[in-house]
Design an enzyme around this catalytic site. Structure first.
Site, PDB file in Angstrom:
ATOM      1  N   HIS A   1     -74.111-115.278 -78.394  1.00  0.00           N
ATOM      2  CA  HIS A   1     -73.098-115.232 -79.458  1.00  0.00           C
ATOM      3  C   HIS A   1     -72.040-114.164 -79.154  1.00  0.00           C
ATOM      4  O   HIS A   1     -70.835-114.435 -79.184  1.00  0.00           O
ATOM      5  CB  HIS A   1     -73.804-114.939 -80.788  1.00  0.00           C
ATOM      6  CG  HIS A   1     -72.904-114.854 -81.977  1.00  0.00           C
ATOM      7  ND1 HIS A   1     -72.840-115.821 -82.938  1.00  0.00           N
ATOM      8  CD2 HIS A   1     -72.013-113.907 -82.364  1.00  0.00           C
ATOM      9  CE1 HIS A   1     -71.960-115.487 -83.866  1.00  0.00           C
ATOM     10  NE2 HIS A   1     -71.444-114.316 -83.539  1.00  0.00           N
ATOM     11  N   GLU A   2     -72.494-112.979 -78.834  1.00  0.00           N
ATOM     12  CA  GLU A   2     -71.542-111.882 -78.605  1.00  0.00           C
ATOM     13  C   GLU A   2     -70.746-112.097 -77.320  1.00  0.00           C
ATOM     14  O   GLU A   2     -69.559-111.784 -77.266  1.00  0.00           O
ATOM     15  CB  GLU A   2     -72.266-110.527 -78.568  1.00  0.00           C
ATOM     16  CG  GLU A   2     -73.128-110.225 -79.799  1.00  0.00           C
ATOM     17  CD  GLU A   2     -72.408-110.412 -81.122  1.00  0.00           C
ATOM     18  OE1 GLU A   2     -71.174-110.208 -81.171  1.00  0.00           O
ATOM     19  OE2 GLU A   2     -73.070-110.797 -82.110  1.00  0.00           O
TER      20      GLU A   2
ATOM     21  N   ALA B   1     -75.268-107.513 -84.477  1.00  0.00           N
ATOM     22  CA  ALA B   1     -74.614-107.071 -83.255  1.00  0.00           C
ATOM     23  C   ALA B   1     -73.114-107.137 -83.480  1.00  0.00           C
ATOM     24  O   ALA B   1     -72.652-107.747 -84.441  1.00  0.00           O
ATOM     25  CB  ALA B   1     -75.004-107.981 -82.089  1.00  0.00           C
ATOM     26  N   MET B   2     -72.368-106.484 -82.587  1.00  0.00           N
ATOM     27  CA  MET B   2     -70.908-106.479 -82.723  1.00  0.00           C
ATOM     28  C   MET B   2     -70.278-106.637 -81.357  1.00  0.00           C
ATOM     29  O   MET B   2     -70.595-105.905 -80.421  1.00  0.00           O
ATOM     30  CB  MET B   2     -70.461-105.181 -83.396  1.00  0.00           C
ATOM     31  CG  MET B   2     -68.958-105.009 -83.505  1.00  0.00           C
ATOM     32  SD  MET B   2     -68.202-106.310 -84.545  1.00  0.00           S
ATOM     33  CE  MET B   2     -66.637-106.511 -83.711  1.00  0.00           C
TER      34      MET B   2
ATOM     35  N   GLU C   1     -66.315-116.950 -86.176  1.00  0.00           N
ATOM     36  CA  GLU C   1     -67.771-116.831 -86.306  1.00  0.00           C
ATOM     37  C   GLU C   1     -68.463-118.185 -86.193  1.00  0.00           C
ATOM     38  O   GLU C   1     -69.545-118.287 -85.623  1.00  0.00           O
ATOM     39  CB  GLU C   1     -68.136-116.153 -87.623  1.00  0.00           C
ATOM     40  CG  GLU C   1     -67.760-114.668 -87.667  1.00  0.00           C
ATOM     41  CD  GLU C   1     -68.319-113.876 -86.487  1.00  0.00           C
ATOM     42  OE1 GLU C   1     -69.215-114.370 -85.775  1.00  0.00           O
ATOM     43  OE2 GLU C   1     -67.842-112.742 -86.262  1.00  0.00           O
TER      44      GLU C   1
ATOM     45  N   ASN D   1     -67.684-105.828 -79.689  1.00  0.00           N
ATOM     46  CA  ASN D   1     -66.651-104.949 -79.122  1.00  0.00           C
ATOM     47  C   ASN D   1     -66.400-105.327 -77.664  1.00  0.00           C
ATOM     48  O   ASN D   1     -67.331-105.509 -76.884  1.00  0.00           O
ATOM     49  CB  ASN D   1     -67.112-103.493 -79.184  1.00  0.00           C
ATOM     50  CG  ASN D   1     -67.702-103.140 -80.517  1.00  0.00           C
ATOM     51  OD1 ASN D   1     -67.042-103.241 -81.529  1.00  0.00           O
ATOM     52  ND2 ASN D   1     -68.978-102.771 -80.522  1.00  0.00           N
TER      53      ASN D   1
HETATM   54 ZN   LIG Z   1     -69.868-113.209 -84.321  1.00  0.00          ZN
END
Ligand SMILES: [Zn+2]
Ligand SMILES: *[C@@H]1O[C@H](CO)[C@@H](O)[C@H](O)[C@H]1NC(C)=O
Ligand SMILES: *[C@@H]1O[C@H](CO)[C@@H](O)[C@H](O)[C@H]1NC(C)=O
Ligand SMILES: *[C@@H]1O[C@H](CO)[C@@H](O)[C@H](O)[C@H]1NC(C)=O
Ligand SMILES: *[C@@H]1O[C@H](CO)[C@@H](O)[C@H](O)[C@H]1NC(C)=O
Ligand SMILES: *[C@@H]1O[C@H](CO)[C@@H](O)[C@H](O)[C@H]1NC(C)=O
Ligand SMILES: *[C@@H]1O[C@H](CO)[C@@H](O)[C@H](O)[C@H]1NC(C)=O
Length: 931
Positions: free
Chosen positions: A354-355, A319-320, A377, A322
């Site tokens: 997390h995101e 996942a990212m 991270e 943004n």
């Molecule tokens: Zn991350």
């Protein structure tokens, strides 16, 4: 106009006037050059500090139909306003694989006029467009640079790219983005460094039948005609001040579901079919509570008016984050009540957490450069457990960080080729180097040491420091020591007593690689620490200014009575408290809050083994898992006997908890890898089968294999029971599995196999079966509309035992019509995990390295995982030679983000060879007569 460079109209004129020589310099640098030829700014990997971007106005138009040449493209316009900080006659801006369709135009926004553009040169190696001016820009003045460009909307999972899927037999194309870390420059010319924050005004042109999304909310939508084509123009509200790597723009025919919490709009987007089937509901359910949790935790309101999350059929990472538009792989966001397992559900809850954690930590406050990525991270990887716990308070999810992160990264951080969390800024320069820092050390060791920090500071002090850090640096950039300063301020405000400053303690964990093994001698009360290396004969690759000593917070109990924290501040220490008589025992590193392993004198080990056997409830569940994992790894390093490690598994014949079982199975896995081609295999199978019988019977009584156990981790352990009982040949187990799978083959419209058990059942049935079972699985794989189900079948097909089936499957991995690019490497790894598939996969990767490297270069993780995955069974001289040969043969192609993994694999293979030689006989004897 040739690929990678552009000569503006002005250049041609100026060039004639100035000198013919100027034109000769306009050549694209071949991308193969690795050492930089000059000290010119465009030959440096980092931007000069001369210009500072303020705002961008970007208009993008992705074409979801191929052009007459079969190429998918996008076109774009960009206006960037920047302030000149230091006088310069050079505008250096990142641009990669974009073709300029008009000469760039420079306008002055202040009083002095804009200099003329003399020459524009593309530098493909360093990924710059260099605009040379006839005169200098003036410090303090602002300018606007206008560019028009065209790029390929390719399927390479980086920058602005395309993802494809079928719906009702019709091919659909999605245009989407993945900018992190260095691919925003592949979408539009930009100052592509995380500290070059700016405001972005984004406009997307798209077919009226599609939806356009970006970081901001939609403020205008209009139908316009461009080049005789009717298109919708969607304009988004300007973003907050942010980094380029967090931008996203997506055009698709997706559907969505939504929910408003207070005035915050939360939406989940996915393929229309998946939305219609309700697969977004779980994600929608948990997002609100997790967001609310983080608002409280950070004491900062969610910084944006909306939160969109979208599941993409092709996506390289998990996942990212943004800002405001988080992108996911389908399996990380979509959940189907009937089909998905509880493991799938857990992954969704933790990855969303997390995101969402990044929306503040990372997005609102951003590390200045990629060398500090570990803090970004590591932090999100730690607090994802806190966020997920909020959504699913019954899961005990916070405990699982010990299995998923701490134990996992111990295995890598114990190698001499490991590296410290923190790197120097100048060591991380090239895009490949930046990609390489997205590794297990950054994520899992980062998470582990932050958890330790939060534990010894107490959560109240930790969050206090965190909150002032976020408030002070919002919309700005930091280095990791800024966090330490704010934590120190929080410490100073309370009565917390620390033996050293936060910075002094953390430097030891951050600046030197590895971790200590703490040895407690309960006869003398002596405590010592030693750098823990899996192969003690190797020397660490790099010296440490701290001499591989740490400041270690030792939590411990004497029998079950908790004792005050003991700080080990030097190599050897003495504590009379830890000197005990017979009948007593000591347990240290309670709940594995600390990032270290523990060893004891033999007498204490024996006492602990005895407690495990007779009254294991005296030892917390997490520490039962720890004792196994520590003992096995100490044995691997030659510090304790291998038979001591094996003895830590004896108590499992009366254990039903998941964590100790999982820890034991993980460690025995290594024995299987090393010995499943030797005479040890038989006795080992007999022993493991005997141990698991109790667990299998437990779940038989509890569920009769019809129901689902109520506890989250019990559900995992039910899977372990089935998997291990079947793989060790327990007949009642294999009969069950065969019956279920046969029933499904007989009537494919109804899958009778429980969601949680599917991975295991599919694998066992395909391993026991032949072509018919495999082809059935392939058919179901192609039919499946839930990504989690596809993944289970994809992994299970690697369990086949006929080499020709596996070879055919390996070929499929390089055909994106059969296996998506995002899944190719993990499929190869699964095949290599099968004892029959191991050598086939290795041959395949060696034969196809160049192709794989060029086609699948997008992902950050995939190469190191691939190399580690296909070599993890290596334990012979012959395999070591092959591995070195492979490294040398492909030096000219390179290994990208897998460079370090090659070194680690060589080191691991060397250690394996030694270990097998030394232990095979003793292990054989122990399994033949375990006690
Ligand atoms: Zn991350
Ligand atoms: C950019 O230019 C190169 C060289 O002319 C060409 O091969 C490539 O297809 C162009 N890209 C696009 C998207 O038009
Ligand atoms: C960018 O777009 C915004 C909103 O449409 C507009 O107000 C602003 O003037 C534009 N900036 C430039 C440099 O064109
Ligand atoms: C644009 O046109 C489509 C149909 O072609 C229509 O459905 C849509 O409502 C229009 N949008 C606007 C903003 O006018
Ligand atoms: C989502 O929440 C609703 C209401 O609490 C509940 O009925 C539903 O089962 C939940 N869905 C999932 C997939 O968890
Ligand atoms: C960002 O932080 C630095 C100090 O680290 C400070 O000098 C600068 O003014 C801050 N910028 C903003 C926009 O707050
Ligand atoms: C197998 O299952 C049957 C009945 O379900 C049971 O009677 C028998 O004891 C089981 N055998 C083993 C080895 O567990």
């Amino acid at each position: 106009m040739g690929k990678g460079f552009y000569i503006s109209n002005t250049v041609v004129i100026v060039g004639i006037v100035l000198a013919a020589g100027a034109l000769c310099t306009i050549t694209a640098l071949p991308a193969a050059i690795t050492s930089l030829p000059t000290t010119e700014p465009w030959d440096q990997w980092r931007l000069p500090q001369t210009l500072s971007p303020q705002t961008y106005n970007i208009t993008m138009w992705p074409r979801l139909e191929p052009d007459p040449n079969g190429l998918y493209i996008f076109t774009g316009l960009s206006k960037v306003v920047f302030r000149c900080v230091i006088d310069t006659d050079l505008i250096l801006i990142h641009s990669n694989k974009l073709n300029m369709t008009k000469p760039p135009i420079l306008t002055a926004l202040g009083s002095s006029p804009a200099p003329a553009i003399a020459l524009t040169v593309m530098h493909p190696l360093t990924q710059y467009m260099a605009i040379h001016l006839t005169e200098k820009l003036i410090a303090g003045e602002s300018y606007e640079l206008y560019t028009e460009f065209i790029g390929e909307l390719s399927d390479d999972l980086g920058g602005f790219y395309r993802s494809e899927y079928y719906e009702n037999g019709v091919k659909k194309v999605v245009a989407t983005t993945q900018m992190q870390p260095t691919d925003a420059r592949k979408a539009f010319p930009c100052f592509d460094e995380p500290a070059m924050k700016a405001v972005f005004h984004i406009t997307l042109y798209h077919d009226p039948a599609t939806v356009a999304l970006s970081n901001g909310v939609v403020i205008d939508k209009a139908n316009v005609t461009v080049d005789d084509i009717l298109v919708t123009r969607t304009t988004f509200a300007p973003t907050e001040v942010m980094s380029t790597y967090l931008l996203a723009f997506i055009v698709s025919e997706f559907g969505f579901i939504e929910q408003n919490i207070d005035s915050l709009q939360i939406r989940i987007f996915a393929r229309q079919e998946a939305i219609n089937a309700g697969q977004g509901q779980y994600a929608l359910n948990v997002t609100g509570p997790i967001l609310k949790f983080f608002e409280k935790y950070y004491n900062v309101p969610y910084p944006l008016p909306k939160s969109d999350q979208i599941a993409l059929p092709d996506f390289s990472a998990g996942a990212m984050e943004n800002w405001g538009l988080i992108t996911y792989r389908e399996t990380a966001l979509l959940y189907d009540e009937e089909i998905s397992s509880n493991g799938n559900k857990e992954r969704i809850a933790t990855i969303i957490a997390h995101e969402l954690a990044h929306q503040w930590f990372g997005n609102l406050v951003t590390l200045r450069w990629w060398n500090d990525l570990w803090l970004n991270e590591g932090f999100a990887s730690y607090v994802e457990y806190l966020g997920a716990h909020e959504a699913e308070p019954d899961w005990n999810i916070k405990d699982l960080i010990v299995l998923y992160d701490v134990h996992r990264v111990f295995a890598i951080d114990a190698l001499a080729s490991s590296h410290p969390l923190s790197s120097k800024e100048e060591e991380i320069q090239r895009p490949e180097q930046i990609n390489e820092v997205f590794d297990t050390i950054s994520y899992s060791k980062g998470a582990s040491v932050l958890r330790m920090l939060s534990d010894f500071l107490t959560e109240a002090v930790f969050t206090q420091g965190l909150q002032t850090y976020l408030d002070y640096f919002k919309f700005n950039n930091t280095v990791y020591t800024d966090l330490w300063e704010h934590l120190q301020m929080a410490v100073d405000k309370t009565s917390t007593s620390l033996p050293k400053t936060v910075q002094e303690i953390m430097d030891r964990w951050v600046l030197q690689m590895g971790f200590p093994v703490v040895t407690i001698n309960t006869a003398t009360g002596e405590i010592t620490q030693e750098h823990f290396l899996l192969d003690p004969e190797t020397k660490p690759d790099r010296p440490s200014e701290f001499n591989y000593e740490w400041f270690v917070p030792i939590s411990w109990t004497k029998k079950e009575a908790a004792q005050p924290l003991h700080w080990l501040l030097k190599k050897t220490d003495q504590s009379d408290q830890m000197k005990i008589g017979s009948g007593d025992w000591i347990l240290a590193n309670i709940n594995v809050a600390g990032y270290y392993r523990v060893n004891y004198d033999n007498a204490n080990w024996n006492s602990l083994l005895n407690v495990l056997k007779t009254s294991k409830e005296s030892i917390p569940v997490i520490n039962r898992a720890q004792l196994i994992d520590d003992a096995f790894n100490l044995a691997k390093a030659g510090i304790v006997e291998t038979t001591l490690a094996l003895r830590t598994t004896l108590f499992l014949d009366s254990e039903t908890e998941y964590m100790p079982w999982e820890s034991a199975l993980d460690n025995l896995d290594y024995f299987y890898l090393m010995f499943d081609r030797t005479e040890v295999y038989g006795p080992m199978q007999t022993y493991v089968g005997k141990q698991v019988k109790y667990l299998f019977d437990h779940f038989t009584t509890l569920t009769h294999w019809e129901g689902v156990p109520p506890g989250h981790t019990d559900q995992y352990n039910q899977v372990n029971a089935l998997r291990v009982a079947c793989s060790t040949g327990l007949e009642n187990c294999t009969t069950l599995v065969k019956t279920w799978f046969q029933k499904w083959m007989d009537d494919p419209t109804v899958n009778p196999i429980k969601a949680n058990l599917r991975s295991t059942v599919y694998c066992s049935a395909i391993a026991a079966g032949g072509e018919q079972e495999w082809d059935f699985a392939w058919q179901e794989f192609e039919k499946a509309t839930v990504a989690a189900e596809k993944d289970k079948l994809r992994a299970a097909m690697a369990c086949a035992t006929e080499p020709w089936l596996l070879n055919r499957y390996l070929k499929y991995t390089l055909d994106p019509n059969k296996i998506r690019k995002q899944d190719a490497t993990s499929t190869i790894i699964s095949i290599a995990g099968n004892v029959v598939g191991q050598s086939l996969a290795w041959d395949f990767v060696r034969a196809n390295w160049e192709y794989i490297f060029n086609q699948y270069g997008g992902g950050s993780f995939s190469f190191s995982n691939l190399i580690n995955g296909i070599t993890k069974r290596f334990s012979t001289e012959f395999e070591l030679q092959q591995l070195k040969q492979f490294r040398d043969d492909n030096a000219h192609i390179g290994f990208g983000s897998g460079t370090l993994a090659i070194q680690q694999s060589i080191e691991r293979t060397t250690a394996n060879i030694k270990w097998v030689k030394k232990n095979q006989q003793a292990v054989l004897e122990w399994f033949s007569n375990p006690s």
